[in-house]
Design a protein around this motif. Structure first.
Motif, mmCIF file in Angstrom:
data_model
loop_
_atom_site.group_PDB
_atom_site.id
_atom_site.type_symbol
_atom_site.label_atom_id
_atom_site.label_comp_id
_atom_site.label_asym_id
_atom_site.label_seq_id
_atom_site.Cartn_x
_atom_site.Cartn_y
_atom_site.Cartn_z
ATOM 1 N N LEU A 112 1.735 -50.649 38.590
ATOM 2 C CA LEU A 112 1.285 -51.973 38.887
ATOM 3 C C LEU A 112 -0.274 -52.117 38.639
ATOM 4 O O LEU A 112 -0.959 -53.145 38.183
ATOM 5 C CB LEU A 112 1.254 -52.205 40.429
ATOM 6 N N ALA A 113 -1.069 -51.035 38.723
ATOM 7 C CA ALA A 113 -2.538 -51.051 38.322
ATOM 8 C C ALA A 113 -2.910 -51.165 37.108
ATOM 9 O O ALA A 113 -3.588 -51.936 36.592
ATOM 10 C CB ALA A 113 -3.217 -49.493 38.790
ATOM 11 N N ASN A 170 -7.702 -46.060 42.694
ATOM 12 C CA ASN A 170 -6.884 -45.082 43.310
ATOM 13 C C ASN A 170 -6.189 -44.197 42.570
ATOM 14 O O ASN A 170 -5.225 -43.176 42.786
ATOM 15 C CB ASN A 170 -6.039 -45.574 44.434
ATOM 16 N N CYS A 171 -6.164 -44.470 41.248
ATOM 17 C CA CYS A 171 -5.137 -43.834 40.342
ATOM 18 C C CYS A 171 -5.257 -42.231 40.343
ATOM 19 O O CYS A 171 -4.532 -41.371 40.057
ATOM 20 C CB CYS A 171 -5.347 -44.490 38.609
ATOM 21 N N SER A 172 -6.652 -41.717 40.171
ATOM 22 C CA SER A 172 -6.873 -40.558 40.158
ATOM 23 C C SER A 172 -6.401 -39.728 41.278
ATOM 24 O O SER A 172 -5.753 -38.582 41.455
ATOM 25 C CB SER A 172 -8.424 -40.171 40.265
ATOM 26 N N THR A 173 -6.512 -40.316 42.437
ATOM 27 C CA THR A 173 -5.751 -39.738 43.927
ATOM 28 C C THR A 173 -4.571 -39.632 43.697
ATOM 29 O O THR A 173 -3.962 -38.767 43.951
ATOM 30 C CB THR A 173 -6.436 -40.708 45.040
ATOM 31 N N ILE A 174 -3.928 -40.563 43.297
ATOM 32 C CA ILE A 174 -2.448 -40.530 43.306
ATOM 33 C C ILE A 174 -1.966 -39.596 42.263
ATOM 34 O O ILE A 174 -1.131 -39.003 42.561
ATOM 35 C CB ILE A 174 -1.901 -42.179 42.626
ATOM 36 N N LEU A 175 -2.750 -39.456 40.870
ATOM 37 C CA LEU A 175 -2.050 -38.540 39.990
ATOM 38 C C LEU A 175 -2.128 -36.908 40.568
ATOM 39 O O LEU A 175 -1.505 -36.254 40.498
ATOM 40 C CB LEU A 175 -3.170 -38.505 38.756
ATOM 41 N N VAL A 210 0.756 -38.555 30.761
ATOM 42 C CA VAL A 210 0.768 -39.875 30.108
ATOM 43 C C VAL A 210 -0.074 -40.766 30.905
ATOM 44 O O VAL A 210 -1.002 -41.332 30.483
ATOM 45 C CB VAL A 210 2.031 -40.476 29.706
ATOM 46 N N CYS A 211 0.144 -40.860 32.449
ATOM 47 C CA CYS A 211 -0.524 -41.734 33.102
ATOM 48 C C CYS A 211 -2.113 -41.278 33.452
ATOM 49 O O CYS A 211 -2.669 -42.323 33.538
ATOM 50 C CB CYS A 211 0.169 -41.645 34.683
ATOM 51 N N SER A 212 -2.389 -40.355 33.250
ATOM 52 C CA SER A 212 -3.601 -39.708 33.316
ATOM 53 C C SER A 212 -4.357 -40.339 31.914
ATOM 54 O O SER A 212 -5.587 -40.746 32.267
ATOM 55 C CB SER A 212 -3.775 -38.226 33.417
ATOM 56 N N SER A 221 -13.326 -43.459 31.921
ATOM 57 C CA SER A 221 -13.905 -42.330 32.514
ATOM 58 C C SER A 221 -12.925 -41.186 32.102
ATOM 59 O O SER A 221 -11.838 -41.317 31.939
ATOM 60 C CB SER A 221 -14.091 -42.386 34.137
ATOM 61 N N SER A 222 -13.483 -39.961 31.989
ATOM 62 C CA SER A 222 -12.671 -38.785 32.105
ATOM 63 C C SER A 222 -11.909 -38.187 33.340
ATOM 64 O O SER A 222 -11.435 -37.156 33.223
ATOM 65 C CB SER A 222 -13.316 -37.814 31.265
ATOM 66 N N LYS A 223 -12.459 -38.768 34.345
ATOM 67 C CA LYS A 223 -12.108 -38.380 35.467
ATOM 68 C C LYS A 223 -10.718 -38.267 35.990
ATOM 69 O O LYS A 223 -10.198 -37.280 36.658
ATOM 70 C CB LYS A 223 -12.624 -39.276 36.905
ATOM 71 N N PRO A 224 -9.882 -39.238 35.543
ATOM 72 C CA PRO A 224 -8.359 -39.223 35.686
ATOM 73 C C PRO A 224 -7.735 -37.988 35.016
ATOM 74 O O PRO A 224 -6.368 -37.874 35.239
ATOM 75 C CB PRO A 224 -7.894 -40.529 35.291
#
Length: 357
Positions: A112-113, A170-175, A210-212, A221-224
């Motif tokens: 969704l994001a 929130n993607c990084s947290t979810i990953l 893939v999601c990262s 950003s390279s954070k995820p």
């Protein structure tokens, strides 16, 4: 998935990976060995297809679309594997189901994001269409007023594109939550269950990877990015580890060099916009050199068309993957309803709680 040759267990080029999940005295049928081998070889071939020919391919819409398409194929394969193993949902450990349902909610949130960001870029593209209409030299030379309106629209486009989508935060947290569930769960007295868990591990690794990449591309950003090391006990491990190091290295290099935009097609549009923007912003009535303007507008038109086409194709792949995750989740809950109404009620309540959170 290709089926094994009748009666002959396939050879494993890196040693038999089943030794790491089964006791030496376990009696495995050639069929089970072949099913796992077929699944892992198929995954290895998909990862090979993702190897970029050069650094410029990384994070292009065509490359990202391929990554999502191959991920969807892996999900189709795991569905086939479960059916061929004849391992009913009733035999699944409760922890497996809880983890699966929890992970599926996380994946739906990530999809969704991603869809939200693609839609945001697509909406901003309407401003570019307005600019191209105003500066359509094939019809007539634009007036001073049209130039100023086009200049204003380009400024608005740059402002919109520079904004960060809060749904991506929130993607990084979810990953990282998905990474925590990557470990191979212990399975007692079930060869089929262990094969399934091993295959599911491969699905989770590919999904997280893939999601990262998508999260990094959209956020700039390279954070995820994730750094997963897969044991060489898996047939696809060497290919994956090399691919991850290669692609992550390219993205980190782009970020460290100060690249404001990681998406290739979007970056090309930004270059065209920044070249055209100062040419049409003069408040004086000094005419713009027509050939120079025409070349700048033509470059913007070409790059914006490639962006729009890429957005459309990638959006469809993300939407397709969302549908695969959602239908897989619904199918599991549906099977649980049939197999065990009590277990279904418990897991349905857990699933609803996850959605509420």
């Amino acid at each position: 998935m290709s089926r094994p040759h009748d009666g002959h267990p396939p050879a494993f080029p890196f040693g038999n990976p089943l030794r790491m999940i089964f006791p030496r005295r376990s009696n495995l049928s050639p069929k089970i060995v072949g099913l796992l081998n077929s699944f892992e070889e198929a995954q290895a071939e998909r990862l090979k297809k993702l190897k970029p020919k050069d650094q410029g391919d990384v994070l292009s819409f065509s490359w990202m679309r391929l990554a999502m398409e191959l991920l969807s194929e892996t999900y189709a394969d795991i569905k086939v594997l479960i059916a061929e193993l004849q391992f009913p949902v009733a035999d699944w450990d409760e922890k497996w189901m809880d983890i699966y349902l929890d992970n599926s909610v996380k994946l739906l949130d990530i999809c969704l994001a991603f869809s939200s960001e693609l839609s945001r870029i697509n909406q901003a593209h309407l401003l570019l269409q307005c600019v191209l209409h105003l500066l359509d030299i094939s019809k007539a030379s634009p007036s001073h007023e049209q130039l100023l309106r086009a200049h204003s629209s380009l400024g608005d486009w740059m402002k919109q594109i520079s904004l960060r989508n809060p749904k991506l935060e929130n993607c990084s947290t979810i990953l990282h939550g998905l990474i925590e569930s990557l470990h191979l769960n212990k399975v007692k007295n079930s060869a089929k269950g262990k094969v399934l868990m091993r295959a599911m591990y491969g699905v989770k690794v590919q999904t997280t990877f893939v999601c990262s990449l998508f999260a990094a591309a959209f956020s700039g950003s390279s954070k995820p990015l994730v750094n997963l090391h897969v044991s060489d006990k898996f047939l696809w491990a060497e290919i994956f580890n090399d691919l991850q190091a290669n692609v992550n290295g390219v993205i980190r290099s782009l970020v460290s060099n100060g690249s404001p935009t990681l998406l290739k097609e979007l970056e090309a549009v930004e270059v065209s916009v920044k070249r055209l923007y100062p040419k049409i912003g003069s408040e004086s009535n000094v005419p713009v050199e027509e050939e120079t303007l025409q070349n700048s507008v033509l470059n913007l038109r070409k790059s914006s068309e490639r962006l729009l086409q890429g957005l459309d194709l990638l959006s469809k792949e993300v939407e397709g993957f969302f549908h695969i995750v959602l239908t897989g989740r619904d199918a599991l809950l549906g099977n649980l309803r049939i197999d065990d109404s009590d277990s279904y009620s418990r897991l349905k309540n857990n699933a609803e709680e996850q959605v509420v959170r």
